[in-house]
Enzyme design. Sequence first.
Site, PDB file in Angstrom:
ATOM      1  N   CYS A  85       0.762  -1.156  -0.196  1.00 16.74           N
ATOM      2  CA  CYS A  85       0.165   0.032   0.131  1.00 16.74           C
ATOM      3  C   CYS A  85       0.823   1.176   0.151  1.00 16.74           C
ATOM      4  O   CYS A  85       0.139   2.464  -0.232  1.00 16.74           O
ATOM      5  CB  CYS A  85      -1.199   0.025   1.217  1.00 16.74           C
ATOM      6  SG  CYS A  85      -2.238  -1.371   1.032  1.00 16.74           S
ATOM      7  N   HIS A 101      -2.968   7.133   2.899  1.00 17.61           N
ATOM      8  CA  HIS A 101      -3.266   6.100   2.434  1.00 17.61           C
ATOM      9  C   HIS A 101      -4.714   5.645   2.745  1.00 17.61           C
ATOM     10  O   HIS A 101      -4.996   5.908   4.079  1.00 17.61           O
ATOM     11  CB  HIS A 101      -2.241   5.028   2.543  1.00 17.61           C
ATOM     12  CG  HIS A 101      -3.055   3.731   2.259  1.00 17.61           C
ATOM     13  ND1 HIS A 101      -3.517   3.322   1.196  1.00 17.61           N
ATOM     14  CD2 HIS A 101      -3.014   2.481   3.228  1.00 17.61           C
ATOM     15  CE1 HIS A 101      -3.998   2.032   1.127  1.00 17.61           C
ATOM     16  NE2 HIS A 101      -3.533   1.456   2.530  1.00 17.61           N
ATOM     17  N   ASN A 134      -9.989   0.208   0.055  1.00 20.69           N
ATOM     18  CA  ASN A 134      -8.565   0.463   0.225  1.00 20.69           C
ATOM     19  C   ASN A 134      -8.063   0.054  -1.334  1.00 20.69           C
ATOM     20  O   ASN A 134      -8.381  -1.355  -1.627  1.00 20.69           O
ATOM     21  CB  ASN A 134      -7.995  -0.341   1.331  1.00 20.69           C
ATOM     22  CG  ASN A 134      -6.785  -0.214   1.551  1.00 20.69           C
ATOM     23  OD1 ASN A 134      -6.010   0.017   0.557  1.00 20.69           O
ATOM     24  ND2 ASN A 134      -6.320  -0.992   2.488  1.00 20.69           N
TER      25      ASN A 134
END
Length: 328
Positions: A120, A255, A285
Site C-alpha cells: 500500500c 493512504h 482500500n
Amino acid sequence: MSSHPNQRCMVTGVGGYLPKTIIHNDQLSSEFHLNTDDAWIRTRTGITQRHRASENETTSDMGIAAARSALHDAHMDGADLDLIIVATSTPDQAFPSTATIVLDGLGSKHAVAFDMNAACSGFLFALIMAESYLMQSNKNHALVIGSESMTRLLNWQDRSTAILFGDGAGAVILSRTASSDRGIIGHCLFSDGKNGKALHDLYVTTPSADHPMGVIVMDGQAVFREAVSQLISSTHTLLAEKSIDLADVDWIIPHQANKRILDRMCTDMNIDHRKMLYTGDMHANTSAASIPLTWWKARQNNTIKPGQLILLQAFGAGFTWGSCLVRS
Ligand code: UT7
C-alpha cells in the site's frame, strides 16, 4: 539532490480511473453471502462501496486509463515521458512488467519502465524513486502510477478482509522544474520485514489452483495499531527534519485504508479533520492506487491551491511506510 541543487520535481498532472462495476456494502451480504452488513462496515471502516474490475480488465488497462487522465491534466502525451513506474502488488503477470505494457499502450517510445512493489506504500515509494531519477539525470518527465486489482486477492468467505479492498488506479506526472520553492520538498521512507508475517499478519498466501494470486490474510487490529503509530512517527520525523510545523500543512493525503485510522491520527496529532482528505468511502482500500485517487478527486474539486503544502502519508504490508511533503 546533488545534480540540480536549485531545482525540484513538481506534480504537473493528476489522473485516476475506477472500474464501472460498483459493489455496495449491502451487496456483500445479499450477493456474496458474507455475514456482514452496511452499518458495521460504515461504522468500523468508513467504506460505503468499492469498484471491481471486469473479468477482462487488467491492472495495466486501469493504469493506462489513469495515465491518460494525468497526461491530459498536464497537457502532455505519452511521447513526452522519460520514465514510467507502476506501483502494484497485483501486476498483470510476473513479466513483462505492467509498466512496459503501459508504456506500449501510451506510445512512450523513449521512456524507461518498471514495476515496484511496496504494497500500500507503493505509490509513495515510486514517487520518491522517480524524483531521484529525474534529479540525477537530464530527464524531465516521469509518470508514476498506482494500479491495483485487489479484488482478485480476496477470499470472499473472509468478512474481515473482503469488505476492505477495491480496484482502481491513480497516476501523477512528475516534472523537473526550475522552481526551487514548489514541488517535492522532503520525504522519509521506512521498511521493516521482521514482523511482516509473524507478529502482524498482513500478507498474501501462496498461490493455489483456487486462488492463482493467493489471498489476503490479515490481523486487522495489529495492522491498525501499527499503521497509526508509524504514520504519526514518520510525520513527526519528516516535519522535524524540515523544520516545518504541522499547523503549516494545508492538506494531508493519507493512504485510504480505514477512516478510523485517519480519525485516530487527527485526534492524537491534534489535526483539523477538514485537512485530512478522504475518498476511501467511495472506493475502499485500493492499496498503491489510493493516494493518487484521493489526489485526483482533490484536483477535480480544485481543493488544493498553488503554493499550498501537502503531506502524503503511506503505510502497507512489509511493513513499509513513510511521509512526503509537496509544495503544490
Ligand atoms: O493498508 C493496510 C490495510 N489494512 C488495514 O488498514 C486494516 C486495519 N484494520 C482494520 O481496518 C480493522 O481492524 C478491521 C476493519 C479489519 C476490523 O475492525 P475492528 O474494529 O478491529 O473489528 P474486530 O476485528 O475487533 O472485530 C469485532 C467484531 C468481531 O466479532 P466478535 O468476536 O466481537 O463477536 C468480528 O468477528 O466484529 C466481527 N467482524 C464483523 N462483523 C460484521 C469482523 N468483520 C466483520 C464484518 N461484519 N465485516
